[in-house]
Design a protein around this motif. Structure first.
Motif, PDB file in Angstrom:
ATOM      1  N   ILE A  59      24.701  11.417   5.123  1.00 46.36           N
ATOM      2  CA  ILE A  59      25.607  11.795   6.215  1.00 46.36           C
ATOM      3  C   ILE A  59      24.868  12.443   7.378  1.00 46.36           C
ATOM      4  O   ILE A  59      25.019  12.061   8.539  1.00 46.36           O
ATOM      5  N   TYR A  60      24.043  13.474   7.070  1.00 45.65           N
ATOM      6  CA  TYR A  60      23.357  14.213   8.128  1.00 45.65           C
ATOM      7  C   TYR A  60      21.911  13.725   8.249  1.00 45.65           C
ATOM      8  O   TYR A  60      21.079  13.982   7.379  1.00 45.65           O
ATOM      9  N   GLY A  61      21.642  13.046   9.343  1.00 51.10           N
ATOM     10  CA  GLY A  61      20.295  12.546   9.556  1.00 51.10           C
ATOM     11  C   GLY A  61      19.452  13.452  10.424  1.00 51.10           C
ATOM     12  O   GLY A  61      18.295  13.139  10.711  1.00 51.10           O
ATOM     13  N   ASN A  62      20.015  14.588  10.824  1.00 47.73           N
ATOM     14  CA  ASN A  62      19.326  15.459  11.774  1.00 47.73           C
ATOM     15  C   ASN A  62      19.072  16.857  11.197  1.00 47.73           C
ATOM     16  O   ASN A  62      19.112  17.864  11.904  1.00 47.73           O
ATOM     17  N   VAL A  63      18.823  16.926   9.885  1.00 44.25           N
ATOM     18  CA  VAL A  63      18.594  18.230   9.244  1.00 44.25           C
ATOM     19  C   VAL A  63      17.228  18.772   9.667  1.00 44.25           C
ATOM     20  O   VAL A  63      16.222  18.047   9.654  1.00 44.25           O
ATOM     21  N   GLU A  64      17.193  20.045  10.050  1.00 45.01           N
ATOM     22  CA  GLU A  64      15.941  20.688  10.468  1.00 45.01           C
ATOM     23  C   GLU A  64      14.903  20.578   9.345  1.00 45.01           C
ATOM     24  O   GLU A  64      15.241  20.657   8.163  1.00 45.01           O
ATOM     25  N   ALA A  65      13.641  20.406   9.731  1.00 44.77           N
ATOM     26  CA  ALA A  65      12.589  20.051   8.774  1.00 44.77           C
ATOM     27  C   ALA A  65      12.439  21.059   7.632  1.00 44.77           C
ATOM     28  O   ALA A  65      12.314  20.673   6.462  1.00 44.77           O
ATOM     29  N   LYS A  66      12.446  22.345   7.945  1.00 48.82           N
ATOM     30  CA  LYS A  66      12.275  23.351   6.891  1.00 48.82           C
ATOM     31  C   LYS A  66      13.470  23.373   5.945  1.00 48.82           C
ATOM     32  O   LYS A  66      13.320  23.548   4.725  1.00 48.82           O
ATOM     33  N   ALA A  67      14.663  23.199   6.493  1.00 51.37           N
ATOM     34  CA  ALA A  67      15.862  23.149   5.653  1.00 51.37           C
ATOM     35  C   ALA A  67      15.840  21.902   4.774  1.00 51.37           C
ATOM     36  O   ALA A  67      16.183  21.960   3.578  1.00 51.37           O
ATOM     37  N   ALA A  68      15.408  20.789   5.350  1.00 58.79           N
ATOM     38  CA  ALA A  68      15.308  19.543   4.575  1.00 58.79           C
ATOM     39  C   ALA A  68      14.303  19.693   3.434  1.00 58.79           C
ATOM     40  O   ALA A  68      14.521  19.189   2.323  1.00 58.79           O
ATOM     41  N   ALA A  69      13.199  20.399   3.693  1.00 60.94           N
ATOM     42  CA  ALA A  69      12.187  20.628   2.662  1.00 60.94           C
ATOM     43  C   ALA A  69      12.754  21.486   1.529  1.00 60.94           C
ATOM     44  O   ALA A  69      12.456  21.261   0.347  1.00 60.94           O
ATOM     45  N   SER A  70      13.579  22.475   1.872  1.00 59.75           N
ATOM     46  CA  SER A  70      14.205  23.331   0.857  1.00 59.75           C
ATOM     47  C   SER A  70      15.174  22.536  -0.011  1.00 59.75           C
ATOM     48  O   SER A  70      15.228  22.721  -1.235  1.00 59.75           O
ATOM     49  N   ILE A  71      15.942  21.663   0.622  1.00 62.62           N
ATOM     50  CA  ILE A  71      16.890  20.836  -0.134  1.00 62.62           C
ATOM     51  C   ILE A  71      16.126  19.858  -1.032  1.00 62.62           C
ATOM     52  O   ILE A  71      16.503  19.626  -2.191  1.00 62.62           O
ATOM     53  N   SER A  73      13.303  20.451  -2.385  1.00 66.38           N
ATOM     54  CA  SER A  73      12.817  21.269  -3.493  1.00 66.38           C
ATOM     55  C   SER A  73      13.906  21.479  -4.551  1.00 66.38           C
ATOM     56  O   SER A  73      13.636  21.420  -5.758  1.00 66.38           O
ATOM     57  N   ILE A  74      15.130  21.705  -4.114  1.00 64.88           N
ATOM     58  CA  ILE A  74      16.257  21.848  -5.049  1.00 64.88           C
ATOM     59  C   ILE A  74      16.410  20.583  -5.891  1.00 64.88           C
ATOM     60  O   ILE A  74      16.564  20.641  -7.116  1.00 64.88           O
ATOM     61  N   LEU A  79      15.563  17.148 -10.841  1.00 71.74           N
ATOM     62  CA  LEU A  79      14.928  16.026 -11.531  1.00 71.74           C
ATOM     63  C   LEU A  79      14.033  16.510 -12.679  1.00 71.74           C
ATOM     64  O   LEU A  79      13.905  15.828 -13.703  1.00 71.74           O
ATOM     65  N   HIS A  80      13.448  17.695 -12.519  1.00 76.57           N
ATOM     66  CA  HIS A  80      12.678  18.333 -13.587  1.00 76.57           C
ATOM     67  C   HIS A  80      13.588  18.582 -14.799  1.00 76.57           C
ATOM     68  O   HIS A  80      13.228  18.274 -15.946  1.00 76.57           O
ATOM     69  N   ILE A  81      14.769  19.118 -14.543  1.00 76.88           N
ATOM     70  CA  ILE A  81      15.742  19.368 -15.615  1.00 76.88           C
ATOM     71  C   ILE A  81      16.132  18.050 -16.288  1.00 76.88           C
ATOM     72  O   ILE A  81      16.184  17.951 -17.520  1.00 76.88           O
ATOM     73  N   LYS A  82      16.413  17.050 -15.463  1.00 73.54           N
ATOM     74  CA  LYS A  82      16.830  15.743 -15.991  1.00 73.54           C
ATOM     75  C   LYS A  82      15.779  15.163 -16.931  1.00 73.54           C
ATOM     76  O   LYS A  82      16.089  14.697 -18.035  1.00 73.54           O
ATOM     77  N   THR A  83      14.527  15.213 -16.524  1.00 70.80           N
ATOM     78  CA  THR A  83      13.448  14.672 -17.345  1.00 70.80           C
ATOM     79  C   THR A  83      13.306  15.456 -18.649  1.00 70.80           C
ATOM     80  O   THR A  83      13.106  14.876 -19.727  1.00 70.80           O
ATOM     81  N   MET A 100      14.915  26.002  -9.940  1.00 73.43           N
ATOM     82  CA  MET A 100      15.984  25.526  -9.058  1.00 73.43           C
ATOM     83  C   MET A 100      16.760  26.700  -8.476  1.00 73.43           C
ATOM     84  O   MET A 100      17.108  26.698  -7.283  1.00 73.43           O
ATOM     85  N   GLN A 101      17.025  27.721  -9.292  1.00 71.98           N
ATOM     86  CA  GLN A 101      17.710  28.918  -8.797  1.00 71.98           C
ATOM     87  C   GLN A 101      16.929  29.555  -7.644  1.00 71.98           C
ATOM     88  O   GLN A 101      17.514  29.953  -6.635  1.00 71.98           O
ATOM     89  N   GLU A 102      15.627  29.627  -7.819  1.00 73.55           N
ATOM     90  CA  GLU A 102      14.779  30.221  -6.774  1.00 73.55           C
ATOM     91  C   GLU A 102      14.823  29.380  -5.498  1.00 73.55           C
ATOM     92  O   GLU A 102      14.896  29.919  -4.388  1.00 73.55           O
ATOM     93  N   ALA A 103      14.800  28.060  -5.666  1.00 71.16           N
ATOM     94  CA  ALA A 103      14.824  27.166  -4.501  1.00 71.16           C
ATOM     95  C   ALA A 103      16.143  27.277  -3.744  1.00 71.16           C
ATOM     96  O   ALA A 103      16.169  27.238  -2.506  1.00 71.16           O
ATOM     97  N   ILE A 104      17.245  27.451  -4.472  1.00 71.45           N
ATOM     98  CA  ILE A 104      18.555  27.616  -3.827  1.00 71.45           C
ATOM     99  C   ILE A 104      18.556  28.891  -2.979  1.00 71.45           C
ATOM    100  O   ILE A 104      19.042  28.912  -1.835  1.00 71.45           O
TER     101      ILE A 104
END
Length: 211
Positions: A59-71, A73-74, A79-83, A100-104
């Protein structure tokens, strides 16, 4: 008279031999046709078994780079949990959930637009809640899997809204939770079921691709 009799016999023998040869020639042809029909049916069966996978655009193609990097990471820790759950490793799933808690907590929501922030806020509480349950129950993998099924729904919403820095596959197990079914996200198209692991590793289907 004898000559005519022998001539008739000779002609009859030739005709019988010719029919026999023709019959032998038609057998391989019929066999080949049967194989062709069989091959055609098998190819058709393969083709009809290939389910068309829906592609979902973020939906959002214009997410700020640092925020996108944080998401991203979440999602990485999800995916770590899934594996870990796929490998029946509850302690490793707990480790992924703690990360994941820390990344959130590290996501700087001031970098999001008002609309983006409202979207993330809608999901952030559930993200943290389910990650906490998985983090605190490394010795209770059934409990972890139950919360992972709910976590997956929320991460799916986040990934559809903000992307994940990669292609994700929305996959579905129809048998989990007394045949109620459950979804998960994967960074690979190949199905590896986190709800049953090696017991039913390939149980599931690919429903969507999020790009």
């Amino acid at each position: 008279m004898k000559m005519r009799f022998y001539s008739v016999l000779a002609i009859s023998a030739i005709l019988v031999s010719a029919c026999s040869n023709n019959s032998d020639k038609t057998k391989p042809a019929a066999h080949d046709m049967e194989n062709m029909n069989k091959d055609s049916t098998e190819q058709h069966a393969v083709a009809t078994d290939d389910k068309e996978i829906k592609t979902v655009a973020v939906i959002y193609g214009n997410v700020e780079a640092k925020a996108a990097a944080s998401i991203k990471s979440i999602v990485d820790h999800y995916l770590h949990i899934k594996t870990a759950l796929t490998n029946h490793n509850g302690n490793e799933a707990a480790s992924g959930a703690k990360a994941m808690q820390e990344a959130i907590g590290k996501l700087d929501k001031s970098l999001l637009t008002a609309e983006q922030k409202a979207t993330f806020d809608k999901d952030s509480e559930e993200l943290a809640e389910h990650a906490e349950h998985i983090a605190k129950n490394g010795d209770k993998i059934k409990h972890q899997r139950l919360h992972f099924s709910m976590l997956s729904e929320v991460v799916y919403d986040v990934a559809k809204s903000f992307g994940a820095g990669r292609t994700l596959y929305h996959e579905h197990c129809p048998m989990y939770n007394d045949n109620k079914g459950a979804m998960w996200l994967s960074d690979a198209k190949e199905v590896k079921n986190p709800y049953y692991g090696s017991e039913m590793l390939t149980c599931g289907t690919v429903e969507e691709v999020i790009q």
